[in-house]
Design a protein around this motif. Structure first.
Motif, PDB file in Angstrom:
ATOM      1  N   PRO A  35       0.793  -1.232   0.000  1.00 51.11           N
ATOM      2  CA  PRO A  35       0.000   0.000   0.000  1.00 51.11           C
ATOM      3  C   PRO A  35       0.819   1.273   0.000  1.00 51.11           C
ATOM      4  O   PRO A  35       0.328   2.333  -0.408  1.00 51.11           O
ATOM      5  CB  PRO A  35      -0.837  -0.120   1.283  1.00 51.11           C
ATOM      6  N   LEU A  36       2.083   1.202   0.455  1.00 47.59           N
ATOM      7  CA  LEU A  36       2.947   2.382   0.438  1.00 47.59           C
ATOM      8  C   LEU A  36       3.893   2.388  -0.755  1.00 47.59           C
ATOM      9  O   LEU A  36       4.782   3.239  -0.843  1.00 47.59           O
ATOM     10  CB  LEU A  36       3.750   2.465   1.742  1.00 47.59           C
ATOM     11  N   SER A  37       3.692   1.449  -1.683  1.00 44.22           N
ATOM     12  CA  SER A  37       4.455   1.394  -2.949  1.00 44.22           C
ATOM     13  C   SER A  37       5.967   1.419  -2.711  1.00 44.22           C
ATOM     14  O   SER A  37       6.699   2.218  -3.316  1.00 44.22           O
ATOM     15  CB  SER A  37       4.050   2.544  -3.873  1.00 44.22           C
ATOM     16  N   CYS A  38       6.419   0.531  -1.839  1.00 41.43           N
ATOM     17  CA  CYS A  38       7.860   0.365  -1.648  1.00 41.43           C
ATOM     18  C   CYS A  38       8.468  -0.253  -2.904  1.00 41.43           C
ATOM     19  O   CYS A  38       7.953  -1.234  -3.441  1.00 41.43           O
ATOM     20  CB  CYS A  38       8.114  -0.543  -0.445  1.00 41.43           C
ATOM     21  N   GLN A  62      14.046  10.977  -5.754  1.00 39.67           N
ATOM     22  CA  GLN A  62      14.055  11.988  -6.799  1.00 39.67           C
ATOM     23  C   GLN A  62      13.458  13.267  -6.216  1.00 39.67           C
ATOM     24  O   GLN A  62      12.281  13.336  -5.884  1.00 39.67           O
ATOM     25  CB  GLN A  62      13.238  11.545  -8.011  1.00 39.67           C
ATOM     26  N   GLY A  63      14.298  14.269  -6.040  1.00 46.07           N
ATOM     27  CA  GLY A  63      13.854  15.541  -5.505  1.00 46.07           C
ATOM     28  C   GLY A  63      13.543  15.530  -4.024  1.00 46.07           C
ATOM     29  O   GLY A  63      12.836  16.413  -3.532  1.00 46.07           O
ATOM     30  N   GLY A  64      14.044  14.564  -3.293  1.00 47.21           N
ATOM     31  CA  GLY A  64      13.741  14.507  -1.871  1.00 47.21           C
ATOM     32  C   GLY A  64      14.709  13.629  -1.112  1.00 47.21           C
ATOM     33  O   GLY A  64      15.613  13.007  -1.688  1.00 47.21           O
ATOM     34  N   VAL A  65      14.517  13.560   0.199  1.00 48.17           N
ATOM     35  CA  VAL A  65      15.294  12.686   1.074  1.00 48.17           C
ATOM     36  C   VAL A  65      14.326  12.046   2.062  1.00 48.17           C
ATOM     37  O   VAL A  65      13.168  12.451   2.178  1.00 48.17           O
ATOM     38  CB  VAL A  65      16.401  13.453   1.833  1.00 48.17           C
ATOM     39  N   GLY A  66      14.808  11.056   2.791  1.00 50.41           N
ATOM     40  CA  GLY A  66      13.971  10.357   3.745  1.00 50.41           C
ATOM     41  C   GLY A  66      13.597  11.228   4.936  1.00 50.41           C
ATOM     42  O   GLY A  66      14.363  12.104   5.352  1.00 50.41           O
ATOM     43  N   VAL A 117      19.921   5.783  -9.544  1.00 49.80           N
ATOM     44  CA  VAL A 117      19.450   5.666  -8.168  1.00 49.80           C
ATOM     45  C   VAL A 117      18.042   5.079  -8.175  1.00 49.80           C
ATOM     46  O   VAL A 117      17.127   5.642  -8.785  1.00 49.80           O
ATOM     47  CB  VAL A 117      19.433   7.035  -7.465  1.00 49.80           C
ATOM     48  N   VAL A 118      17.887   3.952  -7.482  1.00 47.35           N
ATOM     49  CA  VAL A 118      16.567   3.370  -7.253  1.00 47.35           C
ATOM     50  C   VAL A 118      16.173   3.719  -5.824  1.00 47.35           C
ATOM     51  O   VAL A 118      16.706   3.156  -4.869  1.00 47.35           O
ATOM     52  CB  VAL A 118      16.581   1.842  -7.435  1.00 47.35           C
ATOM     53  N   PRO A 119      15.268   4.682  -5.631  1.00 46.53           N
ATOM     54  CA  PRO A 119      14.871   5.049  -4.275  1.00 46.53           C
ATOM     55  C   PRO A 119      13.893   4.044  -3.682  1.00 46.53           C
ATOM     56  O   PRO A 119      13.376   3.171  -4.385  1.00 46.53           O
ATOM     57  CB  PRO A 119      14.214   6.416  -4.468  1.00 46.53           C
ATOM     58  N   GLY A 120      13.624   4.202  -2.410  1.00 43.97           N
ATOM     59  CA  GLY A 120      12.697   3.296  -1.751  1.00 43.97           C
ATOM     60  C   GLY A 120      11.261   3.471  -2.206  1.00 43.97           C
ATOM     61  O   GLY A 120      10.447   2.550  -2.087  1.00 43.97           O
ATOM     62  N   HIS A 121      10.944   4.632  -2.729  1.00 43.96           N
ATOM     63  CA  HIS A 121       9.612   4.929  -3.248  1.00 43.96           C
ATOM     64  C   HIS A 121       9.767   5.908  -4.409  1.00 43.96           C
ATOM     65  O   HIS A 121      10.661   6.750  -4.402  1.00 43.96           O
ATOM     66  CB  HIS A 121       8.722   5.571  -2.176  1.00 43.96           C
ATOM     67  N   GLY A 122       8.905   5.798  -5.387  1.00 45.36           N
ATOM     68  CA  GLY A 122       8.897   6.775  -6.458  1.00 45.36           C
ATOM     69  C   GLY A 122       9.840   6.473  -7.601  1.00 45.36           C
ATOM     70  O   GLY A 122      10.451   5.398  -7.661  1.00 45.36           O
ATOM     71  N   PRO A 123       9.968   7.431  -8.539  1.00 41.81           N
ATOM     72  CA  PRO A 123      10.716   7.190  -9.773  1.00 41.81           C
ATOM     73  C   PRO A 123      12.227   7.172  -9.577  1.00 41.81           C
ATOM     74  O   PRO A 123      12.756   7.717  -8.601  1.00 41.81           O
ATOM     75  CB  PRO A 123      10.301   8.364 -10.666  1.00 41.81           C
ATOM     76  N   LEU A 124      12.900   6.553 -10.548  1.00 42.15           N
ATOM     77  CA  LEU A 124      14.357   6.501 -10.546  1.00 42.15           C
ATOM     78  C   LEU A 124      14.928   7.889 -10.823  1.00 42.15           C
ATOM     79  O   LEU A 124      14.272   8.757 -11.390  1.00 42.15           O
ATOM     80  CB  LEU A 124      14.859   5.517 -11.605  1.00 42.15           C
ATOM     81  N   THR A 125      16.198   8.067 -10.450  1.00 37.99           N
ATOM     82  CA  THR A 125      16.897   9.307 -10.717  1.00 37.99           C
ATOM     83  C   THR A 125      18.379   8.978 -10.897  1.00 37.99           C
ATOM     84  O   THR A 125      18.735   7.811 -11.094  1.00 37.99           O
ATOM     85  CB  THR A 125      16.657  10.327  -9.579  1.00 37.99           C
ATOM     86  N   THR A 126      19.246   9.976 -10.856  1.00 37.09           N
ATOM     87  CA  THR A 126      20.689   9.755 -10.917  1.00 37.09           C
ATOM     88  C   THR A 126      21.367  10.577  -9.833  1.00 37.09           C
ATOM     89  O   THR A 126      20.810  11.570  -9.342  1.00 37.09           O
ATOM     90  CB  THR A 126      21.300  10.151 -12.279  1.00 37.09           C
ATOM     91  N   ILE A 127      22.580  10.170  -9.495  1.00 38.21           N
ATOM     92  CA  ILE A 127      23.354  10.925  -8.511  1.00 38.21           C
ATOM     93  C   ILE A 127      23.589  12.352  -9.002  1.00 38.21           C
ATOM     94  O   ILE A 127      23.429  13.322  -8.243  1.00 38.21           O
ATOM     95  CB  ILE A 127      24.695  10.223  -8.224  1.00 38.21           C
ATOM     96  N   GLY A 128      23.946  12.514 -10.260  1.00 39.76           N
ATOM     97  CA  GLY A 128      24.221  13.852 -10.784  1.00 39.76           C
ATOM     98  C   GLY A 128      23.026  14.772 -10.688  1.00 39.76           C
ATOM     99  O   GLY A 128      23.159  15.951 -10.332  1.00 39.76           O
TER     100      GLY A 128
END
Length: 207
Positions: free
Chosen positions: A11-14, A152-156, A185-196
């Motif tokens: 339900p939290l889309s991990c 992507q655009g955030g932190v925990g 970068v594969v985050p714990g939730h949401g779309p992929l991103t990159t370090i750069g």
């Protein structure tokens, strides 16, 4: 060459990730947060044997399917020891979020610098005291399974059990941002991103 496939569960889309070696026929599951049968069916379709269940941290939405999969595969479940208290308090976690109870897995210690199936354990405390990321190469590029340390655009968030904003910012700046910019970068939730991308634009922590 290692392969990686990620899909959201629960339900939290991990974001649950499968990392496997097609030639060896073995692999790992990272953050099996829910939907054990779905995860097992995908592993079976890909045709590899699971040798370990790895966890970036021990919030219930990242370990919800671990006990069931551990029983199914007889594979070790690895977690940084500093997050063991979160597993011991799993019923409290789920009750505060209005979720059903999660079975507790049998855990083995995950240590910084360990390498599991080509993935190196990077300690990144902040979201939780034992938070870790997994870094390696898959699908021909650098890969970081970041859990809830970097989005992507955030932190925990750091307002939960044992969280520390100062530690999180230090982990991101000193452990993650020195990685190559093209690292996926594969985050714990949401779309992929990159370090750069995150190092240049993340509004919470910049390089």
């Amino acid at each position: 060459m290692l392969r990686c496939e990620t899909f959201p569960v629960g339900p939290l889309s991990c974001n649950c990730s499968l990392v496997w070696d097609p030639e060896a026929g073995t692999g790992v599951v990272v953050d099996p947060g829910d939907e054990a049968d779905r995860i097992a069916a995908r592993v079976e379709a890909l045709g590899f044997r699971v040798v370990a269940l790895l966890h970036t941290h021990a919030h219930f939405d990242h370990v919800g399917a671990t006990a069931a999969l551990q029983e199914r595969w007889q594979a070790p479940a690895l977690l940084h020891p500093a997050d063991t208290y979160l597993v011991e308090g799993m019923d409290l976690q789920t009750s505060l979020f209005g979720m059903d109870s999660v079975p507790r897995p049998e855990l083995s210690p995950l240590q910084p610098g360990d390498v599991h199936h080509g993935l190196t354990v990077l300690p990144t405390p902040g979201h939780t005291p034992g938070g870790c990321c997994f870094h390696g190469q898959a699908d021909g590029c650098g890969l970081l399974l970041a859990g809830d340390t970097l989005f992507q655009g955030g932190v925990g968030r750091t307002d939960l059990w044992g969280g520390s904003q100062a530690q999180l910012e230090q982990s991101v700046r000193e452990v993650l941002y020195p990685l190559p910019d093209d690292t996926v970068v594969v985050p714990g939730h949401g779309p992929l991103t990159t370090i750069g991308r995150e190092a240049a634009t993340n509004p919470f922590v910049r390089r």
